[in-house]
Write a protein that holds these residues in place. Structure first.
Motif, PDB file in Angstrom:
ATOM      1  N   ARG A   1     -24.425  -0.080  99.053  1.00  0.00           N
ATOM      2  CA  ARG A   1     -25.791   0.120  98.700  1.00  0.00           C
ATOM      3  C   ARG A   1     -26.719   0.232  99.929  1.00  0.00           C
ATOM      4  NH1 ARG A   1     -25.762  -6.018  98.674  1.00  0.00           N
ATOM      5  NH2 ARG A   1     -28.758  -5.019  99.161  1.00  0.00           N
ATOM      6  N   VAL A   2     -26.072   0.907 101.323  1.00  0.00           N
ATOM      7  CA  VAL A   2     -26.770   1.403 102.074  1.00  0.00           C
ATOM      8  C   VAL A   2     -26.201   2.497 102.573  1.00  0.00           C
ATOM      9  CG1 VAL A   2     -27.735  -0.766 103.708  1.00  0.00           C
ATOM     10  CG2 VAL A   2     -25.557   0.348 103.908  1.00  0.00           C
ATOM     11  N   LYS A   3     -25.894   3.287 101.866  1.00  0.00           N
ATOM     12  CA  LYS A   3     -25.679   4.940 102.599  1.00  0.00           C
ATOM     13  C   LYS A   3     -25.744   5.743 102.625  1.00  0.00           C
ATOM     14  CE  LYS A   3     -20.826   5.554 101.490  1.00  0.00           C
ATOM     15  NZ  LYS A   3     -19.512   5.826 100.656  1.00  0.00           N
ATOM     16  N   GLU A   4     -27.485   5.216 101.929  1.00  0.00           N
ATOM     17  CA  GLU A   4     -27.844   6.450 102.275  1.00  0.00           C
ATOM     18  C   GLU A   4     -29.154   6.423 102.746  1.00  0.00           C
ATOM     19  OE1 GLU A   4     -28.190   9.364 100.922  1.00  0.00           O
ATOM     20  OE2 GLU A   4     -26.681   8.702  99.570  1.00  0.00           O
ATOM     21  N   PHE A   5     -28.805   4.958 103.256  1.00  0.00           N
ATOM     22  CA  PHE A   5     -29.850   5.005 104.815  1.00  0.00           C
ATOM     23  C   PHE A   5     -30.023   5.740 106.577  1.00  0.00           C
ATOM     24  CE2 PHE A   5     -31.772   0.573 104.081  1.00  0.00           C
ATOM     25  CZ  PHE A   5     -31.356   0.455 102.911  1.00  0.00           C
ATOM     26  N   ASP A   6     -31.048   5.470 106.991  1.00  0.00           N
ATOM     27  CA  ASP A   6     -30.284   6.281 108.327  1.00  0.00           C
ATOM     28  C   ASP A   6     -29.823   5.754 109.551  1.00  0.00           C
ATOM     29  OD1 ASP A   6     -32.272   8.961 107.284  1.00  0.00           O
ATOM     30  OD2 ASP A   6     -34.248   7.022 107.660  1.00  0.00           O
ATOM     31  N   LEU A   7     -29.983   4.622 109.633  1.00  0.00           N
ATOM     32  CA  LEU A   7     -29.853   4.132 110.053  1.00  0.00           C
ATOM     33  C   LEU A   7     -29.086   2.556 109.393  1.00  0.00           C
ATOM     34  CD1 LEU A   7     -28.749   2.612 113.390  1.00  0.00           C
ATOM     35  CD2 LEU A   7     -30.946   2.237 114.055  1.00  0.00           C
TER      36      LEU A   7
END
Ligand code: AMP
Ligand code: MG
Length: 403
Positions: free
Chosen positions: A242-248
């Motif tokens: 779910r967070v793979k496109e986040f920056d950090l």
């Protein structure tokens, strides 16, 4: 295992911009300027009186004293109706523009004030007999602070209260700042419960979520997602997707060698490229670091709260600073106010506070990396370097600022 400086270099190689955005000045605190800001006019914008007093022509002062007729009062925000003629003075208030003809302002205290005239008091100098009135006494000269067009603030400047005050003076109602990375916090652990839930005898409350969130907020950022996974590779894997496109992504717990430590395997099987696992430091050794296919960074931090904080200071903070074009918080050398034994062959970090005159570093109590007090009150994270033996009192140690 790599040392922490190498780890920092590896992290800093992943520097990238998150873009810019324009925010109202009221939201600028803690944000980082995305470009230079120049002076919109001279500062001071006019010759400004710095005292309540009398504006006089220098050439009228003769032997340093004399009588002058008061032709009016110049208040801050007003200006003189006309220039001064011989023997004339304006009463003038702090912040008011000094007429061009006046060469100086003499303080109220230094004159005898009458209804429409004043007498300059004779205040002899030690040697010369008369006070020597200097040109531009008590006048801030137009442009002496800044010239119109002069660069005042550079890209990468962090907005502190002083910066915000300056930006207001310069008329910057809106400021263009670096975007903050899109941040996710994932905490893990079967024993960890959320604040507000009943905490069982063998459970602990989730402090890392709040610690990390505050560390990001303290830098003007925010957290887009905060979630908790049990020690279950399946659940953790779904969360990572779910967070793979986040920056950090700051993930805590499960990075060491325990049977329930699934984090490294889950991250690697999610296609996150490992940059390193483990640094030769104490506390904070088991850290896992990788980069996601989209370029975002993943920091798998140890679950112990103080280890988490150390890793934020040593790795995450410099990465954010570098991405935002800031000068990276550098360590400074300070004298140790106590003797310290070397306990391991690793780089050891310990919390200290600078106190006294002259300042020396004092110990802040910390019972290991699991100490829930998190060394609160410490000003610096000091380094007892791997190459050093025991440190005697007065040794210089490198100190990283805590905030
Ligand atoms: P771990 O890194 O998962 O082995 O955890 C190390 C220690 O940190 C254990 O004592 C955990 O209970 C504790 N811990 C892990 N996650 C958290 C958290 N989110 N908040 C507070 N303590 C934690
Ligand atoms: Mg755990």
């Amino acid at each position: 295992m790599i040392d922490y400086q190498t780890a920092r270099e590896i992290v800093l190689e992943q520097t990238r911009s998150f873009g810019h955005e324009t925010v109202p000045l009221s939201d600028a605190m803690g944000r980082v300027l995305a470009g230079p800001v120049a002076a919109d006019r001279d500062y001071p914008p006019f010759n400004r009186s710095t005292m309540d007093g009398y504006a006089l022509r220098l050439e009228d002062l003769g032997n340093g004293s004399g009588d002058f007729s008061v032709i009016g009062t110049v208040y801050a925000g007003n200006s003189a109706k006309r220039e001064l003629a011989r023997g004339e003075t304006y009463r003038i208030m702090t912040g008011a523009p000094v007429p061009k003809s006046a060469g100086l302002v003499i303080r109220r205290e230094d004159v005898e004030e009458n209804a429409d005239w004043i007498r300059i008091k004779e205040i002899p100098d030690k040697g010369s007999g008369h006070r020597s009135w200097k040109p531009f006494l008590n006048i801030a000269i137009q442009g002496e602070d800044l010239r119109a067009g002069q660069m005042v603030l550079g890209r990468g400047t962090v907005c502190t209260p002083s910066t915000v005050g300056l930006l207001a003076t310069l008329g910057q109602q809106q400021v263009t700042v670096e975007k903050f990375p899109k941040v996710a916090i994932i905490t893990t652990g079967d024993e960890v419960v959320e604040l507000g839930s009943v905490v069982g005898a063998s459970q602990i409350r989730n402090s890392n979520r709040w610690l990390l969130q505050s560390l990001f907020k303290g830098r003007g950022g925010d957290v887009a997602l905060a979630d908790h996974a049990r020690d279950d590779p399946g659940q953790l894997g779904e969360m990572v997707e779910r967070v793979k496109e986040f920056d950090l992504v700051a993930l805590t717990g499960g990075v060491s060698a325990g049977d329930a430590d699934h984090t490294p395997a889950v991250l690697e099987s999610a296609g996150i490229k490992k940059l390193f696992h483990k640094m030769a430091i104490r506390p904070g050794k088991p850290t896992w670091c990788g980069v996601m296919p989209g370029g975002g960074m993943v920091f798998g931090l140890p679950g112990n709260p103080f280890s988490c904080l150390v890793n934020f200071i040593l790795l995450i903070r410099p990465w954010i600073e570098s991405c935002q074009g800031q000068v990276i918080s550098a360590p400074i050398g300070l004298p140790l106010g106590f003797a310290k034994k070397k306990l391991t062959p690793l780089d050891e970090f310990f919390p200290v506070v600078l106190r006294g005159t002259p300042g020396t570093l004092q110990q802040v109590p910390l019972n290991g990396s699991g100490d829930i007090r998190l060394a609160s009150g410490a000003g610096y994270l000091a380094l007892h370097a791997a190459g050093n033996g025991d440190l005697p009192v007065d040794s210089q140690v490198l100190c990283y600022p805590m905030d």
